[in-house]
Structures are given as C-alpha cells and as structure tokens.
Design an enzyme around this catalytic site. Sequence first.
Site, PDB file in Angstrom:
ATOM      1  N   SER A  66      16.081  71.903  -8.169  1.00 56.49           N
ATOM      2  CA  SER A  66      15.331  72.436  -7.034  1.00 56.49           C
ATOM      3  C   SER A  66      15.357  73.958  -7.079  1.00 56.49           C
ATOM      4  O   SER A  66      16.323  74.568  -7.566  1.00 56.49           O
ATOM      5  CB  SER A  66      15.996  71.961  -5.742  1.00 56.49           C
ATOM      6  N   TYR A 107      23.696  70.355  -0.202  1.00 58.06           N
ATOM      7  CA  TYR A 107      22.629  69.792  -1.045  1.00 58.06           C
ATOM      8  C   TYR A 107      22.337  70.726  -2.224  1.00 58.06           C
ATOM      9  O   TYR A 107      22.342  70.313  -3.397  1.00 58.06           O
ATOM     10  CB  TYR A 107      21.352  69.561  -0.217  1.00 58.06           C
ATOM     11  N   LYS A 131      23.066  70.376  -6.485  1.00 60.48           N
ATOM     12  CA  LYS A 131      22.091  70.572  -7.577  1.00 60.48           C
ATOM     13  C   LYS A 131      22.604  71.621  -8.568  1.00 60.48           C
ATOM     14  O   LYS A 131      22.455  71.471  -9.787  1.00 60.48           O
ATOM     15  CB  LYS A 131      20.736  71.004  -7.013  1.00 60.48           C
TER      16      LYS A 131
HETATM   17  P1  NAD Z   1      13.206  60.484  -2.195  1.00 57.47           P
HETATM   18  O1  NAD Z   1      14.321  60.336  -1.232  1.00 57.47           O
HETATM   19  O2  NAD Z   1      11.878  59.981  -1.806  1.00 57.47           O
HETATM   20  O3  NAD Z   1      13.612  59.818  -3.590  1.00 57.47           O
HETATM   21  C1  NAD Z   1      14.936  59.669  -4.018  1.00 57.47           C
HETATM   22  C2  NAD Z   1      15.140  58.193  -4.354  1.00 57.47           C
HETATM   23  O4  NAD Z   1      16.476  57.986  -4.823  1.00 57.47           O
HETATM   24  C3  NAD Z   1      14.953  57.284  -3.134  1.00 57.47           C
HETATM   25  O5  NAD Z   1      14.079  56.234  -3.467  1.00 57.47           O
HETATM   26  C4  NAD Z   1      16.368  56.774  -2.824  1.00 57.47           C
HETATM   27  O6  NAD Z   1      16.335  55.463  -2.301  1.00 57.47           O
HETATM   28  C5  NAD Z   1      17.020  56.827  -4.205  1.00 57.47           C
HETATM   29  N1  NAD Z   1      18.474  57.004  -4.192  1.00 57.47           N
HETATM   30  C6  NAD Z   1      19.212  57.884  -3.456  1.00 57.47           C
HETATM   31  N2  NAD Z   1      20.512  57.773  -3.767  1.00 57.47           N
HETATM   32  C7  NAD Z   1      20.614  56.817  -4.726  1.00 57.47           C
HETATM   33  C8  NAD Z   1      21.695  56.249  -5.458  1.00 57.47           C
HETATM   34  N3  NAD Z   1      22.959  56.662  -5.242  1.00 57.47           N
HETATM   35  N4  NAD Z   1      21.429  55.280  -6.359  1.00 57.47           N
HETATM   36  C9  NAD Z   1      20.158  54.857  -6.575  1.00 57.47           C
HETATM   37  N5  NAD Z   1      19.101  55.349  -5.921  1.00 57.47           N
HETATM   38  C10 NAD Z   1      19.321  56.324  -5.012  1.00 57.47           C
HETATM   39  O7  NAD Z   1      13.123  62.036  -2.587  1.00 57.47           O
HETATM   40  P2  NAD Z   1      12.075  62.802  -3.495  1.00 57.47           P
HETATM   41  O8  NAD Z   1      11.424  63.802  -2.650  1.00 57.47           O
HETATM   42  O9  NAD Z   1      11.242  61.868  -4.269  1.00 57.47           O
HETATM   43  O10 NAD Z   1      13.078  63.584  -4.453  1.00 57.47           O
HETATM   44  C11 NAD Z   1      13.418  63.123  -5.738  1.00 57.47           C
HETATM   45  C12 NAD Z   1      14.424  64.071  -6.362  1.00 57.47           C
HETATM   46  O11 NAD Z   1      13.865  65.377  -6.415  1.00 57.47           O
HETATM   47  C13 NAD Z   1      15.726  64.205  -5.586  1.00 57.47           C
HETATM   48  O12 NAD Z   1      16.794  64.320  -6.501  1.00 57.47           O
HETATM   49  C14 NAD Z   1      15.540  65.479  -4.810  1.00 57.47           C
HETATM   50  O13 NAD Z   1      16.770  66.096  -4.491  1.00 57.47           O
HETATM   51  C15 NAD Z   1      14.742  66.310  -5.787  1.00 57.47           C
HETATM   52  N6  NAD Z   1      13.938  67.359  -5.137  1.00 57.47           N
HETATM   53  C16 NAD Z   1      13.087  67.020  -4.139  1.00 57.47           C
HETATM   54  C17 NAD Z   1      12.355  68.001  -3.496  1.00 57.47           C
HETATM   55  C18 NAD Z   1      11.420  67.654  -2.364  1.00 57.47           C
HETATM   56  O14 NAD Z   1      11.080  68.526  -1.614  1.00 57.47           O
HETATM   57  N7  NAD Z   1      10.964  66.427  -2.203  1.00 57.47           N
HETATM   58  C19 NAD Z   1      12.482  69.341  -3.886  1.00 57.47           C
HETATM   59  C20 NAD Z   1      13.357  69.647  -4.932  1.00 57.47           C
HETATM   60  C21 NAD Z   1      14.080  68.644  -5.552  1.00 57.47           C
HETATM   61  C1  UD1 Z   2      13.447  72.575   2.079  1.00 58.65           C
HETATM   62  C2  UD1 Z   2      14.895  72.674   1.681  1.00 58.65           C
HETATM   63  C3  UD1 Z   2      14.998  72.863   0.186  1.00 58.65           C
HETATM   64  C4  UD1 Z   2      14.216  71.783  -0.562  1.00 58.65           C
HETATM   65  C5  UD1 Z   2      12.761  71.908  -0.071  1.00 58.65           C
HETATM   66  C6  UD1 Z   2      11.784  71.049  -0.759  1.00 58.65           C
HETATM   67  C7  UD1 Z   2      15.900  73.716   3.668  1.00 58.65           C
HETATM   68  C8  UD1 Z   2      16.641  74.895   4.200  1.00 58.65           C
HETATM   69  N1  UD1 Z   2      15.523  73.784   2.378  1.00 58.65           N
HETATM   70  O1  UD1 Z   2      12.849  73.796   1.751  1.00 58.65           O
HETATM   71  O2  UD1 Z   2      16.351  72.825  -0.226  1.00 58.65           O
HETATM   72  O3  UD1 Z   2      14.310  71.967  -1.940  1.00 58.65           O
HETATM   73  O4  UD1 Z   2      12.775  71.607   1.327  1.00 58.65           O
HETATM   74  O5  UD1 Z   2      11.458  69.934   0.006  1.00 58.65           O
HETATM   75  O6  UD1 Z   2      15.678  72.746   4.366  1.00 58.65           O
HETATM   76  N2  UD1 Z   2       8.817  74.927   8.786  1.00 58.65           N
HETATM   77  C9  UD1 Z   2       8.412  75.089  10.079  1.00 58.65           C
HETATM   78  N3  UD1 Z   2       8.434  74.010  10.926  1.00 58.65           N
HETATM   79  C10 UD1 Z   2       8.841  72.765  10.527  1.00 58.65           C
HETATM   80  C11 UD1 Z   2       9.254  72.604   9.189  1.00 58.65           C
HETATM   81  C12 UD1 Z   2       9.242  73.713   8.343  1.00 58.65           C
HETATM   82  O7  UD1 Z   2       8.040  76.184  10.490  1.00 58.65           O
HETATM   83  O8  UD1 Z   2       8.852  71.829  11.356  1.00 58.65           O
HETATM   84  C13 UD1 Z   2       8.768  76.084   7.860  1.00 58.65           C
HETATM   85  C14 UD1 Z   2      10.109  76.467   7.251  1.00 58.65           C
HETATM   86  O9  UD1 Z   2      10.787  77.386   8.050  1.00 58.65           O
HETATM   87  C15 UD1 Z   2       9.680  77.036   5.894  1.00 58.65           C
HETATM   88  C16 UD1 Z   2       8.417  76.238   5.554  1.00 58.65           C
HETATM   89  O10 UD1 Z   2       7.938  75.715   6.782  1.00 58.65           O
HETATM   90  O11 UD1 Z   2       9.304  78.380   6.029  1.00 58.65           O
HETATM   91  C17 UD1 Z   2       8.683  75.091   4.593  1.00 58.65           C
HETATM   92  O12 UD1 Z   2       9.728  74.289   5.111  1.00 58.65           O
HETATM   93  P1  UD1 Z   2      10.190  72.917   4.440  1.00 58.65           P
HETATM   94  O13 UD1 Z   2       9.001  72.078   4.180  1.00 58.65           O
HETATM   95  O14 UD1 Z   2      11.271  72.351   5.280  1.00 58.65           O
HETATM   96  O15 UD1 Z   2      10.757  73.356   3.028  1.00 58.65           O
HETATM   97  P2  UD1 Z   2      11.862  74.482   2.703  1.00 58.65           P
HETATM   98  O16 UD1 Z   2      12.595  74.902   3.911  1.00 58.65           O
HETATM   99  O17 UD1 Z   2      11.204  75.522   1.884  1.00 58.65           O
END
Ligand code: NAD
Ligand code: UD1
Length: 342
Positions: A124, A149, A153
Amino acid sequence: MTILVTGGAGYIGSHTVLSLLELNKDVVVLDNLSNSSEESLRRVKQLTGKEVIFYEGDIQDDTCLKHIFDCHKISSVIHFAGLKAVGESTHNPLEYYKNNVSGTLTLLDEMRRANVHQLIFSSSATVYGANSPVPYVETTPIGSTTSPYGTSKMFIEHILQDFAKAEPQFSTIALRYFNPVGAHESGLIGEDPNGIPNNLLPYIAQVAIGKLEKLGVFGGDYPTRDGTGVRDYIHVMDLAEGHCIAMDKLRILRGFRAYNLGSGVGYSVLEMIQAFEKASGVTIPYQILPRRDGDLPAFWADAGLAKMELGWEVSRGINTMMRDTWNWQNKNPKGYHHHHDR
Ligand code: NAD
Ligand code: UD1
C-alpha cells in the site's frame, strides 16, 4: 500451471481473478470470507464462463495451505488476503499482525516447502508513511507508518526482501496500491464494504442512493488547492491488469522489487464529489468536519517505474471511475447481500 490467489473473493482479488481468467489462466482461490462472500466468485464465473476452484480457509492454517499445494500445480501466488481497516487496526493491532504478518509468514513457509517461488504481494502507499516527499517514489525508504495496518504492510515488505535474499530462486513483487475505486464495467462485481464505509467513494455512493444522509468531509483546512485532502485514485480494473502484467515480470525477475500502482495524479475530496455528481446526475450533500486522525494532507504516485519496467499505466480516468462506481451501487444497493460477523 495454476495461480493461487489468496483473498481472491475480496474487492481487488475478485477483479484480478476475472482478469486472469480472461487471459486463460487457471486460478485457485483461498479466502476465509471474513470480509467477502462467495457470491463475488459466482459472478466472476458468470462473466467469464470459467471455473474457479475455491477453498474456504485461512492463510494462517498451514494444513490447509499444504493441501492446496499438494493438490494443484501452483506456479505462483498472488497474495491479497489480510485485514485492511485502518481505524480498526489501531483498536485491534494483534489481529492485524496475526492475519497480515503471521499469515504471510505461514504462506511463505509453505511456498518454500512446496517449491513455489513466485509471489505478488498487495502492499500500500501507506508504507511511505508521514515523512516522504510527494509524489511518492520507490527509491524513498519506507517507514514512519501511521497505523498498525500500515506497519503490518511495512513489516511484510521487509520480510519479503530478506526472504528473497536468502532464497535465490525466489522472486517477489510488492505492488503499492494508491486508492483503488470503481468496479467492473458490467456492474456485477464491485466493492461491498461491511457496515458504514470508511473510504470516500463507497460513502459518496451510499449517500447518492439515499442510504446515508450526507458526506462528512474530513478537513477543509489542509494546505491543498481547496483545503481538502488530495489522493491518487486508481480504477480497480487498471489495478487488476497491473497484477497480470506483474506476473509476466515475475518470471524474469530474481529477488524483490516494489512498484507503485497509481495514476500519478491527485484529486481533492471536493473534486471527487463534483466528478461523481457529474457522472450520476445526483447531488451529494456534504459538510466540512474536523480532520480525521492519521490522515495525511496530500499524496500521489510517481508512476514512472511501473511504466518503464512493466509497461503498465492507467487507462481509465476519473469519469470512468465514477460511472462504474455508480453503476455497481445502483445495480447492487445491498452489495452482495451477505456478511459474516467478524
Ligand atoms: P478485501 O477485504 O475486499 O479483500 C481481502 C480478502 O482477504 C477478503 O476476501 C477477506 O475475506 C480475505 N481474508 C482476510 N484475512 C484472511 C485470512 N487470514 N485468510 C484468508 N483470507 C483472508 O480488501 P481489498 O480491498 O480487496 O484488499 C486486498 C489487499 O490489498 C489487502 O491486502 C489490502 O490490505 C490491500 N490494499 C487494499 C487497498 C484498498 O484501498 N482497498 C489499498 C492498499 C492495499
Ligand atoms: C485509506 C487508508 C490507507 C489505505 C487507503 C486505500 C486511512 C488513514 N488510510 O486511505 O491506509 O491504503 O485507504 O483504501 O484510513 N474522506 C472524507 N470523508 C469520508 C471518507 C474519506 O472526507 O467519509 C477523505 C479522507 O480524509 C481522504 C480522502 O477522502 O482525504 C480519501 O479517504 P479514504 O478513501 O478513506 O482513503 P485514504 O484515507 O487515502
């Protein structure tokens, strides 16, 4: 040869599984369904006409992993499984370190035993922490993370680096996602957050269908062009395709490499609201609130390395992100309609 996708029933995982199937790859998914439902995979099947082998199980369960590596000719692993709610991680850090760090250790151990040498890991942008200059570039050391979190990572990236050094056959890519949004253009799969959304776009979409009353904008006094937070949003299908391209690179790479997956462009919260209103025709009522703890003012990616070394860059802009978010939300006002309690 088969690709094991951990967390493949989740948001980014399901879109990536779809992209892999479209490239005629064989896919096995392992997911404990703690934050997802099997319905996402049924819909992937509906869209592609192809089968996914699904195991409901935990990455912390070595017996389950052994079984999968015994039963399938796995050539590589894409590792999405983990917990991802930043706020929750500050209240329950041990669960985050267990699922994310310990789970990854178990996975690596079983990969080593099974002679599987290729791994893509979901990292991330949060690993750049509070002190990195923007745009974030891969040469900047990671650290100063602002939540358990984020720290999980960062730890995993260090573990992967050490492991790759010790195991010369091993190749691993950490993909540092910026802010994934949107859904597949069919509107059949998308992001289905549990409870009230933490992230901006799912919150806006639920205000738009009337499920939530109004958006709270966290902070109107940041040193940005309109005072609201700036982020680099990336369409989930661009992200999914980035994984497929990184798979090709894994085959020729030795050791550890990290890539930013972002667009290189930042948008403010107010710009996101406007773009959503334009795409949907719905007005989003909002109110400026105090800053949210742990939020940074502004960050976006230097997307140059992924372009140069992977030949990957985003192809979907903000209007497509909004269109597809709205399409998914409209077609699935209740998401996949499931949910286990955690
Ligand atoms: P998500 O929660 O939709 O997907 C994660 C999946 O992993 C889920 O289906 C959950 O059931 C499964 N899971 C969790 N713990 C587990 C375990 N111990 N064993 C087996 N399965 C397990 O989230 P996502 O948004 O699809 O994210 C996927 C990956 O990308 C995650 O590692 C997340 O941290 C990373 N990531 C996500 C974002 C984002 O904003 N969505 C940003 C940066 C990184
Ligand atoms: C969050 C996580 C980050 C993760 C990322 C991707 C935090 C502090 N960080 O990032 O670790 O990798 O999600 O999913 O949570 N906002 C509002 N109102 C809301 C929600 C968000 O104003 O109800 C604003 C936030 O302040 C930010 C932007 O929208 O400026 C994006 O927010 P969000 O979607 O939660 O992502 P991040 O905070 O960037």
